[in-house]
Design a protein around this motif. Structure first.
Motif: not given
Length: 180
Positions: A113-114, A125, A163
């Motif tokens: 996930l960013p 990340e 995110r």
């Protein structure tokens, strides 16, 4: 061994740590939320800590507790040198319908996930997870820098569908210092 239907999802159940003895046994740090017993014959996909190593299939050959720590032997891992090569591999298996607490997440849902700051600016990340004595840590890899451990606590981290939002305290993301 856990039994029951799976949803095709894998869960990380532990991390291999240092060797124990001379016969290929290793300490395994289990995920405390899953209570995996590492039963004889249980199979795992062992994922290496670095991309220059290959994942392996491992089958439990034996297991015991030693001073409250889990020790596991795997088929085909017969000496200390072979066991040393497995250090920091993450053990994955199929999920068997385990339920998580409302504020918990599967490792597989977080990896990749960013991470953005509270203003939406890219920070990096999620490239790993680590257990800690008080709480877990997200391993954050910035675009230009070395890994940073972020305490996975509600006042710093919010996990959204696509995110992770980070509210960094002063000094937490001193990436220039992390590179040195």
């Amino acid at each position: 061994m856990n039994e029951g239907p799976t949803d095709g999802r894998e869960v990380a159940v532990g991390v291999i740590r240092r060797p124990f003895g001379l016969r290929g046994e290793v300490f395994v740090h289990p995920d405390p939320d899953l209570d995996d017993e590492f039963s004889i014959g249980e199979r795992f996909r062992a994922v290496p800590p670095t991309p220059n190593q290959e994942a392996r299939e491992l089958t439990v050959d034996g297991t015991m507790l030693h001073r409250g720590m889990r020790i596991v032997s795997f088929a085909g891992v017969d000496d200390r040198d072979s066991a040393s090569l497995l250090r920091d591999f993450v053990l994955w298996r199929e999920a068997y319908g385990e339920d998580l607490d409302a504020e918990a997440f599967w490792a597989s849902d977080l990896l990749g996930l960013p991470v953005v700051d509270e203003h939406g600016a890219a920070v990096g990340e999620v490239t790993g997870l680590r257990d800690g004595p008080a709480h877990d840590y997200l391993v954050l890899t910035p675009a230009h820098g070395r890994e940073v451990l972020i305490p996975a606590v509600a006042h710093l981290v919010t996990v959204e569908t696509d995110r992770v939002v980070l509210r960094a305290m002063p000094g937490l993301l001193d990436l220039d210092q992390a590179e040195g």
